[in-house]
Design a protein around this motif. Structure first.
Motif, PDB file in Angstrom:
ATOM      1  N   ASN A  23       1.069  -1.097   0.111  1.00 33.54           N
ATOM      2  CA  ASN A  23      -0.236  -0.107  -0.076  1.00 33.54           C
ATOM      3  C   ASN A  23       0.937   0.989   0.158  1.00 33.54           C
ATOM      4  N   SER A  73       2.102   1.633  -3.421  1.00 30.94           N
ATOM      5  CA  SER A  73       0.570   1.626  -3.906  1.00 30.94           C
ATOM      6  C   SER A  73       1.169   3.952  -4.457  1.00 30.94           C
ATOM      7  N   ARG A 110       1.363   6.523  -7.173  1.00 26.74           N
ATOM      8  CA  ARG A 110       0.474   7.673  -7.166  1.00 26.74           C
ATOM      9  C   ARG A 110       0.706   8.869  -7.748  1.00 26.74           C
ATOM     10  N   GLY A 167       0.868   2.265  -9.536  1.00 25.53           N
ATOM     11  CA  GLY A 167      -0.453   1.964  -7.978  1.00 25.53           C
ATOM     12  C   GLY A 167      -1.654   1.505  -7.828  1.00 25.53           C
ATOM     13  N   LYS A 168      -2.414   1.374  -9.154  1.00 29.34           N
ATOM     14  CA  LYS A 168      -3.681   0.202  -8.792  1.00 29.34           C
ATOM     15  C   LYS A 168      -3.454  -0.880  -8.315  1.00 29.34           C
ATOM     16  N   SER A 188      -2.336  -1.423  -4.891  1.00 24.86           N
ATOM     17  CA  SER A 188      -3.230  -2.136  -4.771  1.00 24.86           C
ATOM     18  C   SER A 188      -4.246  -3.368  -4.505  1.00 24.86           C
TER      19      SER A 188
END
Length: 86
Positions: free
Chosen positions: A33, A36, A40, A48-49, A52
């Protein structure tokens, strides 16, 4: 984290191994996280997605093991009230 380590330090056998994996998975989810968030902020939204999503999958696995620790091994369950009623 501190309460988890405290509970884990009093375990033995299978519960101890499960707790170690549970903690490692939760730590990995946290790191993913953070990765991520950093991706981002640097404009790499796709990465990032992906990070995540991976974090979510790892956290689900860690949560499953957390349930095993509570419901199978009784870790973190207060027994004072149960002893008074039974």
């Amino acid at each position: 984290i501190a309460t988890g380590w405290a509970d884990w330090s009093n375990t033995r056998g299978q519960a101890r191994r499960t707790g170690l994996i549970h903690g490692a998975l939760n730590e990995a989810a946290f790191v993913l996280n953070v990765g991520s968030l950093l991706a981002r902020r640097r404009g790499r939204r796709g990465l990032g997605k992906a990070l995540s999503g991976a974090a979510l999958g790892v956290a689900v696995a860690g949560g499953f093991l957390g349930g095993e620790l509570v419901y199978r091994h009784g870790l973190g369950v207060g027994r004072t009230l149960a002893h008074r009623q039974g």
